[in-house]
Write a protein that holds these residues in place. Structure first.
Motif, PDB file in Angstrom:
ATOM      1  N   TYR A 118       0.817  -1.301   0.140  1.00  0.00           N
ATOM      2  CA  TYR A 118      -0.373   0.202  -0.055  1.00  0.00           C
ATOM      3  C   TYR A 118       0.564   1.001  -0.331  1.00  0.00           C
ATOM      4  CZ  TYR A 118      -2.934   3.263   2.382  1.00  0.00           C
ATOM      5  OH  TYR A 118      -3.801   4.300   2.078  1.00  0.00           O
ATOM      6  N   TYR A 119       1.627   1.482   1.052  1.00  0.00           N
ATOM      7  CA  TYR A 119       3.029   3.215   1.003  1.00  0.00           C
ATOM      8  C   TYR A 119       3.604   2.462  -0.292  1.00  0.00           C
ATOM      9  CZ  TYR A 119       1.427   3.523   5.835  1.00  0.00           C
ATOM     10  OH  TYR A 119       0.672   3.938   6.504  1.00  0.00           O
ATOM     11  N   GLN A 120       3.511   1.488  -0.296  1.00  0.00           N
ATOM     12  CA  GLN A 120       4.587   1.412  -2.116  1.00  0.00           C
ATOM     13  C   GLN A 120       4.125   2.205  -2.953  1.00  0.00           C
ATOM     14  OE1 GLN A 120       6.320  -2.322  -3.640  1.00  0.00           O
ATOM     15  NE2 GLN A 120       7.830  -1.462  -4.216  1.00  0.00           N
ATOM     16  N   ARG A 121       2.844   1.760  -3.072  1.00  0.00           N
ATOM     17  CA  ARG A 121       1.673   2.381  -4.207  1.00  0.00           C
ATOM     18  C   ARG A 121       2.339   3.450  -3.817  1.00  0.00           C
ATOM     19  NH1 ARG A 121      -4.222  -0.538  -6.081  1.00  0.00           N
ATOM     20  NH2 ARG A 121      -4.564   1.820  -8.333  1.00  0.00           N
ATOM     21  N   LEU A 122       1.581   4.283  -2.434  1.00  0.00           N
ATOM     22  CA  LEU A 122       1.608   5.756  -2.737  1.00  0.00           C
ATOM     23  C   LEU A 122       2.323   6.467  -2.670  1.00  0.00           C
ATOM     24  CD1 LEU A 122      -0.860   5.910   0.287  1.00  0.00           C
ATOM     25  CD2 LEU A 122      -1.575   5.662  -1.321  1.00  0.00           C
ATOM     26  N   THR A 123       3.787   6.324  -2.147  1.00  0.00           N
ATOM     27  CA  THR A 123       4.795   6.920  -2.705  1.00  0.00           C
ATOM     28  C   THR A 123       5.162   6.339  -4.008  1.00  0.00           C
ATOM     29  OG1 THR A 123       6.294   4.955  -2.427  1.00  0.00           O
ATOM     30  CG2 THR A 123       5.662   6.609  -0.250  1.00  0.00           C
ATOM     31  N   GLU A 124       5.297   5.480  -4.513  1.00  0.00           N
ATOM     32  CA  GLU A 124       5.293   5.541  -6.558  1.00  0.00           C
ATOM     33  C   GLU A 124       4.226   6.452  -6.939  1.00  0.00           C
ATOM     34  OE1 GLU A 124       5.707   1.437  -7.379  1.00  0.00           O
ATOM     35  OE2 GLU A 124       7.215   1.255  -6.077  1.00  0.00           O
ATOM     36  N   TYR A 148       9.407  -1.102  10.201  1.00  0.00           N
ATOM     37  CA  TYR A 148       9.579   0.388   9.916  1.00  0.00           C
ATOM     38  C   TYR A 148      10.726   0.274   8.718  1.00  0.00           C
ATOM     39  CZ  TYR A 148       5.956   2.232  13.948  1.00  0.00           C
ATOM     40  OH  TYR A 148       5.030   2.512  14.305  1.00  0.00           O
ATOM     41  N   GLY A 149      11.829  -0.175   9.230  1.00  0.00           N
ATOM     42  CA  GLY A 149      12.285  -0.675   8.330  1.00  0.00           C
ATOM     43  C   GLY A 149      12.672  -0.742   7.191  1.00  0.00           C
ATOM     44  N   GLU A 150      12.098  -1.201   6.969  1.00  0.00           N
ATOM     45  CA  GLU A 150      11.132  -1.452   5.076  1.00  0.00           C
ATOM     46  C   GLU A 150      10.756  -0.806   4.585  1.00  0.00           C
ATOM     47  OE1 GLU A 150      10.176  -5.784   4.793  1.00  0.00           O
ATOM     48  OE2 GLU A 150      11.195  -6.253   5.754  1.00  0.00           O
ATOM     49  N   LEU A 151       9.254   0.022   4.787  1.00  0.00           N
ATOM     50  CA  LEU A 151       9.054   1.517   5.061  1.00  0.00           C
ATOM     51  C   LEU A 151      10.379   2.461   4.735  1.00  0.00           C
ATOM     52  CD1 LEU A 151       5.644   0.542   7.418  1.00  0.00           C
ATOM     53  CD2 LEU A 151       6.166   0.021   4.969  1.00  0.00           C
ATOM     54  N   LEU A 152      10.448   2.758   5.540  1.00  0.00           N
ATOM     55  CA  LEU A 152      11.310   3.774   6.093  1.00  0.00           C
ATOM     56  C   LEU A 152      12.615   3.490   4.381  1.00  0.00           C
ATOM     57  CD1 LEU A 152      12.029   4.457   9.646  1.00  0.00           C
ATOM     58  CD2 LEU A 152      11.072   5.764   8.288  1.00  0.00           C
ATOM     59  N   ALA A 153      12.487   2.302   4.068  1.00  0.00           N
ATOM     60  CA  ALA A 153      13.593   2.696   2.719  1.00  0.00           C
ATOM     61  C   ALA A 153      13.144   3.121   1.576  1.00  0.00           C
ATOM     62  CB  ALA A 153      14.346   1.040   2.530  1.00  0.00           C
ATOM     63  N   PHE A 154      11.935   3.709   1.679  1.00  0.00           N
ATOM     64  CA  PHE A 154      11.112   3.640   0.686  1.00  0.00           C
ATOM     65  C   PHE A 154      11.631   4.742   0.073  1.00  0.00           C
ATOM     66  CE2 PHE A 154       7.276   1.520   1.420  1.00  0.00           C
ATOM     67  CZ  PHE A 154       7.881   0.134   0.042  1.00  0.00           C
ATOM     68  N   ASN A 156      10.545   7.937  -0.695  1.00  0.00           N
ATOM     69  CA  ASN A 156      10.190   9.242  -0.548  1.00  0.00           C
ATOM     70  C   ASN A 156       9.632   8.914   1.168  1.00  0.00           C
ATOM     71  OD1 ASN A 156       9.840  10.322  -3.230  1.00  0.00           O
ATOM     72  ND2 ASN A 156       8.146   8.962  -4.025  1.00  0.00           N
ATOM     73  N   VAL A 157       9.162   8.218   1.993  1.00  0.00           N
ATOM     74  CA  VAL A 157       9.336   7.690   3.017  1.00  0.00           C
ATOM     75  C   VAL A 157      10.554   8.689   3.961  1.00  0.00           C
ATOM     76  CG1 VAL A 157       8.658   6.595   5.268  1.00  0.00           C
ATOM     77  CG2 VAL A 157       7.905   6.364   2.872  1.00  0.00           C
ATOM     78  N   ILE A 158      10.022  10.123   4.978  1.00  0.00           N
ATOM     79  CA  ILE A 158      10.872  10.831   5.422  1.00  0.00           C
ATOM     80  C   ILE A 158      10.882  11.088   6.804  1.00  0.00           C
ATOM     81  CG2 ILE A 158      10.820  12.405   2.989  1.00  0.00           C
ATOM     82  CD1 ILE A 158       9.295  14.001   4.892  1.00  0.00           C
ATOM     83  N   GLY A 159       9.862   9.508   7.102  1.00  0.00           N
ATOM     84  CA  GLY A 159       9.660   9.484   8.495  1.00  0.00           C
ATOM     85  C   GLY A 159       8.637   9.676   9.349  1.00  0.00           C
ATOM     86  N   VAL A 160       7.936   9.620  10.412  1.00  0.00           N
ATOM     87  CA  VAL A 160       6.553   8.271  10.837  1.00  0.00           C
ATOM     88  C   VAL A 160       6.143   9.108  12.017  1.00  0.00           C
ATOM     89  CG1 VAL A 160       6.336   6.797  12.164  1.00  0.00           C
ATOM     90  CG2 VAL A 160       8.188   6.139  10.422  1.00  0.00           C
ATOM     91  N   LYS A 161       4.858   9.373  12.263  1.00  0.00           N
ATOM     92  CA  LYS A 161       3.789  10.148  13.053  1.00  0.00           C
ATOM     93  C   LYS A 161       4.045   8.794  13.646  1.00  0.00           C
ATOM     94  CE  LYS A 161      -0.221  12.069  14.186  1.00  0.00           C
ATOM     95  NZ  LYS A 161      -1.830  12.485  14.124  1.00  0.00           N
ATOM     96  N   TYR A 162       4.344   8.725  14.995  1.00  0.00           N
ATOM     97  CA  TYR A 162       4.339   7.587  15.847  1.00  0.00           C
ATOM     98  C   TYR A 162       3.552   8.167  17.088  1.00  0.00           C
ATOM     99  CZ  TYR A 162       7.160   4.215  18.108  1.00  0.00           C
ATOM    100  OH  TYR A 162       7.232   3.136  18.678  1.00  0.00           O
TER     101      TYR A 162
END
Length: 289
Positions: A118-124, A148-154, A156-162
């Motif tokens: 899902y996140y990969q599609r949004l960022t791409e 988290y590491g896998e998501l942060l590797a995309f 365009n992903v600059i961070g997390v609202k944690y």
């Protein structure tokens, strides 16, 4: 893009349409009076999950028109309808929003691989800076450090609202990903989040206590822990009153007492009773000292 960012409320008319006049007043109040470092638009506090796509687009456009370039703007685009999320992301990008954010897909018990896709599609498909919005209490999706590491590797992903309470995990994530931005999503825990390495915070109560949150955050940066603790205690008095009556309802009522046109809640949210209004008005004695 760091510091204290208000999760903006949305004033509605009684028929559920956006109160444009009230929205402009609240945007200005956050920028000019609270002096927050940015606005997070279209999140839970905005009641956006009760809006249709057209109304979300309207919200993004109105806030951008009023805020201009004065503070960074983040558009929360997350939706179970991924095509809608992509359209909203591209719309916000075109409007000039500095970053996007997206809540983890909710309700269905998606696997991590499904969430990652899902996140990969949004960022791409948006190709714009993205902040992951992790709120396991609401979505049921709990991520490990490796997740988290896998998501942060995309790219365009600059961070997390944690929005979690596992501070040990946050500290480890910050250590492992020093180039990423981590925002606290728990207003009542800003002090321990800041100590644990959070780069700032995104929260609904900063509509009312943004100045205090900035003071707390700056005190932590200056290693003035006593001041930071004292400010957190004062903030938590406000937060407790809001939790007693409903955070969003409470914020809107206090705004009305301050002369802002904060409007109504979006159905099926209810309005406050007279007794609840009197109770939450005690906040004024705290924030206007």
């Amino acid at each position: 893009m760091k510091g204290i960012i208000t999760a903006l409320i949305t004033p509605f008319h009684e028929d559920g349409t956006i109160n444009e006049k009230g929205l402009k007043e609240i945007v200005r109040y956050n920028i000019d009076t609270m002096k927050v470092n940015g606005l997070y638009v279209g999140g839970s506090t905005s009641e956006s999950f009760l809006m249709d796509e057209k109304q979300k687009q309207q919200l993004f456009a109105l806030v951008k028109k009023e805020a201009g370039e004065t503070v960074p703007l983040i558009a929360q685009i997350g939706s179970l309808h991924v095509e809608e999320a992509v359209r909203l992301g591209n719309e916000a990008k075109q409007l000039g929003y500095d970053a996007l954010s997206a809540i983890t897909p909710y309700y269905y018990k998606f696997s991590f691989q499904e969430i990652k896709a899902y996140y990969q599609r949004l960022t791409e498909e948006t190709n714009h800076p993205m902040i992951i919005y992790s709120n396991p209490a609401f979505t049921g999706a709990q991520f490990s450090v490796d997740d988290y590491g896998e998501l942060l590797a995309f790219p365009n992903v600059i961070g997390v609202k944690y929005t979690d309470t596992d501070l040990a995990k946050l500290a480890k994530l910050k250590q492992m990903h020093p180039d990423k931005i981590f925002f606290s999503g728990a207003d009542e825990m800003l002090f321990p989040f800041a100590v644990s390495g959070a780069d700032g915070a995104i929260g609904s109560t900063y509509n009312l206590i943004g100045k205090e949150a900035i003071q707390l955050y700056e005190a932590i940066q200056a290693s003035d822990l006593k001041t930071a603790r004292d400010v957190q205690s004062q903030m938590n008095q406000v937060i407790d009153y809001l939790l007693d009556v409903g955070v969003y309802q409470g914020i809107k009522h206090v705004f009305k007492q301050k002369g802002l046109d904060a409007g109504f809640m979006k159905f099926p949210f209810r309005e406050l009773t007279e007794e609840e209004k009197k109770n939450v008005e005690k906040i004024l004695g705290i924030i206007e000292k």
